[in-house]
Scaffold this motif. Structure first.
Motif, PDB file in Angstrom:
ATOM      1  N   UNK A 261       0.775  -1.101  -0.105  1.00 48.40           N
ATOM      2  CA  UNK A 261       0.040  -0.097   0.042  1.00 48.40           C
ATOM      3  C   UNK A 261       1.005   1.152  -0.014  1.00 48.40           C
ATOM      4  N   UNK A 262       0.685   2.063  -0.759  1.00 43.48           N
ATOM      5  CA  UNK A 262       1.554   3.306  -1.043  1.00 43.48           C
ATOM      6  C   UNK A 262       0.548   4.399  -1.360  1.00 43.48           C
ATOM      7  N   UNK A 263       0.831   5.724  -1.388  1.00 43.28           N
ATOM      8  CA  UNK A 263       0.192   6.860  -1.454  1.00 43.28           C
ATOM      9  C   UNK A 263       0.669   7.733  -2.830  1.00 43.28           C
ATOM     10  N   UNK A 264       1.804   7.174  -3.484  1.00 44.61           N
ATOM     11  CA  UNK A 264       2.455   7.433  -4.855  1.00 44.61           C
ATOM     12  C   UNK A 264       3.333   6.473  -5.446  1.00 44.61           C
ATOM     13  N   UNK A 265       3.331   6.514  -6.693  1.00 48.34           N
ATOM     14  CA  UNK A 265       3.689   5.337  -7.690  1.00 48.34           C
ATOM     15  C   UNK A 265       5.216   5.328  -7.156  1.00 48.34           C
ATOM     16  N   UNK A 266       6.177   6.326  -6.807  1.00 46.25           N
ATOM     17  CA  UNK A 266       7.503   6.146  -6.752  1.00 46.25           C
ATOM     18  C   UNK A 266       7.769   5.044  -5.341  1.00 46.25           C
ATOM     19  N   UNK A 267       7.004   5.413  -4.362  1.00 49.65           N
ATOM     20  CA  UNK A 267       7.127   4.483  -3.209  1.00 49.65           C
ATOM     21  C   UNK A 267       6.662   3.279  -3.598  1.00 49.65           C
ATOM     22  N   UNK A 268       5.543   2.861  -4.159  1.00 48.84           N
ATOM     23  CA  UNK A 268       5.397   1.568  -4.460  1.00 48.84           C
ATOM     24  C   UNK A 268       6.268   0.675  -5.502  1.00 48.84           C
ATOM     25  N   UNK A 269       6.514   1.636  -6.558  1.00 46.19           N
ATOM     26  CA  UNK A 269       7.560   0.886  -7.309  1.00 46.19           C
ATOM     27  C   UNK A 269       8.881   0.354  -6.498  1.00 46.19           C
ATOM     28  N   UNK A 270       9.342   1.544  -5.695  1.00 51.72           N
ATOM     29  CA  UNK A 270      10.616   0.991  -5.070  1.00 51.72           C
ATOM     30  C   UNK A 270      10.597  -0.203  -4.411  1.00 51.72           C
ATOM     31  N   UNK A 271       9.639  -0.502  -3.676  1.00 53.18           N
ATOM     32  CA  UNK A 271       9.210  -1.663  -2.959  1.00 53.18           C
ATOM     33  C   UNK A 271       8.875  -2.803  -3.625  1.00 53.18           C
ATOM     34  N   UNK A 272       8.192  -2.797  -4.818  1.00 50.65           N
ATOM     35  CA  UNK A 272       8.080  -3.778  -5.825  1.00 50.65           C
ATOM     36  C   UNK A 272       9.330  -4.222  -6.473  1.00 50.65           C
ATOM     37  N   UNK A 273      10.287  -3.263  -6.647  1.00 53.28           N
ATOM     38  CA  UNK A 273      11.528  -3.714  -7.326  1.00 53.28           C
ATOM     39  C   UNK A 273      12.467  -4.489  -6.482  1.00 53.28           C
ATOM     40  N   UNK A 274      12.280  -4.284  -5.199  1.00 56.03           N
ATOM     41  CA  UNK A 274      13.071  -5.104  -4.327  1.00 56.03           C
ATOM     42  C   UNK A 274      12.547  -6.347  -3.885  1.00 56.03           C
ATOM     43  N   UNK A 275      11.194  -6.538  -4.346  1.00 53.74           N
ATOM     44  CA  UNK A 275      10.880  -7.987  -4.030  1.00 53.74           C
ATOM     45  C   UNK A 275      10.825  -8.816  -5.516  1.00 53.74           C
ATOM     46  N   UNK A 276      10.457  -8.327  -6.710  1.00 54.14           N
ATOM     47  CA  UNK A 276      10.547  -9.230  -7.803  1.00 54.14           C
ATOM     48  C   UNK A 276      11.767  -9.787  -8.261  1.00 54.14           C
ATOM     49  N   UNK A 277      12.775  -9.237  -8.017  1.00 58.08           N
ATOM     50  CA  UNK A 277      14.136  -9.844  -8.528  1.00 58.08           C
ATOM     51  C   UNK A 277      14.505 -11.208  -7.538  1.00 58.08           C
ATOM     52  N   UNK A 278      13.832 -11.105  -6.376  1.00 57.62           N
ATOM     53  CA  UNK A 278      14.272 -12.359  -5.752  1.00 57.62           C
ATOM     54  C   UNK A 278      13.619 -13.477  -5.900  1.00 57.62           C
ATOM     55  N   UNK A 279      12.616 -13.365  -6.396  1.00 56.89           N
ATOM     56  CA  UNK A 279      11.542 -14.491  -6.902  1.00 56.89           C
ATOM     57  C   UNK A 279      11.896 -14.986  -8.526  1.00 56.89           C
ATOM     58  N   UNK A 280      12.289 -16.116  -8.839  1.00 59.29           N
ATOM     59  CA  UNK A 280      12.579 -16.298 -10.298  1.00 59.29           C
ATOM     60  C   UNK A 280      12.130 -17.419 -10.756  1.00 59.29           C
TER      61      UNK A 280
END
Length: 265
Positions: A119-138
């Motif tokens: 949950x985020x209030x702006x796109x930059x915050x949400x994308x920062x979190x998302x990009x820290x998670x997705x590369x770990x799961x392959x």
């Protein structure tokens, strides 16, 4: 059968292991030469609960307090039996601890589904979190857990990322708080164990070996070699000797591969 108490906290350990993967995610915001670093809060619970708290209005004698964004929430969304990992249920796991032997039957494979929401209030915050998670799961990440301490059973089980969805929960005027939601679906492959039993295994006290002069499988034995502990009542941890016995069979016969008749050897 049912009614035998057995609780190894496997689901609880699975939830803790899943949450631990995401408990050190950080967010950085740069303003000029100053960089602000904050740790993203993580909590167990449905995302609707946090959305309701965001929309909750304060009363006349109570100030309205909103929760901090961004944040991460996760919860169990389902359980499913996994037939692909099923093994023979009659196999037994044994664990020797000091002078005691413990045993349990093979575990039952289950998949635990998780839903994680960013949950985020702006796109930059949400994308920062998302990009820290997705590369770990392959698309999976493997975690090792000590599932049953009584038998020392440790398992590597993968956590698989199944899907990612996005939702912009914004309706109303400019005074309404905007909430961006990224929803990630995961599946953890874990195992469930039944009761652990204390057992006393019997000690092998006699070893018998029959030897033959011919490789023909139809040939009878010719010499029997037998070994027993001395004394026969010795325990497994005793420093005992051995009695060795040889027995010869003079009337041994073997089958002639040409005539097919049994002949003296």
């Amino acid at each position: 059968m049912l009614g035998t108490y057995s609780y190894h906290e496997i689901f609880r350990k699975t939830v803790i292991a899943f949450g631990t993967i995401f408990n050190n995610i950080e967010l950085k915001r740069t303003k000029g030469a100053k960089t602000e670093v904050m740790k993203v809060p993580l909590a167990y619970g449905p995302k609707d609960k946090f959305l309701a708290r965001l929309a909750q209005a304060g009363t006349s004698d109570q100030k309205q307090v909103q929760i901090t964004l961004p944040r991460i929430s996760f919860e169990i969304s389902g359980f499913a039996y996994d037939t692909a990992r099923k093994v023979a249920p009659t196999q037994i796991i044994r664990h020797v601890d000091s002078d005691k032997t413990k045993k349990a039957f093979m575990p039952v494979p289950y998949n635990v589904d998780f839903e994680l929401a960013i949950l985020a209030k702006n796109q930059d915050d949400g994308l920062q979190i998302l990009e820290q998670i997705l590369p770990i799961f392959q698309p999976m990440f493997t975690v090792t857990l000590n599932l049953v301490e009584a038998i020392g059973e440790k398992k590597d089980f993968p956590i698989t990322l199944n899907s990612v969805s996005y939702d912009d929960d914004y309706e109303g005027d400019f005074t309404t708080r905007r909430t961006l939601i990224y929803t990630l679906q995961f599946s953890a492959k874990t195992y469930l164990y039944g009761p652990v039993q204390d057992t006393t295994d019997k000690i092998i006290k006699t070893a018998i070996v029959d030897t033959h002069l011919k490789v023909d499988t139809t040939a009878p034995r010719e010499v029997r070699y037998q070994v027993q502990p001395d004394p026969f009542s010795a325990d497994a941890d005793d420093n005992f000797g051995f009695n060795e016995i040889y027995s010869e069979f003079t009337d041994a016969k073997a089958r002639n591969p040409v005539t097919g008749q049994d002949e003296d050897v």
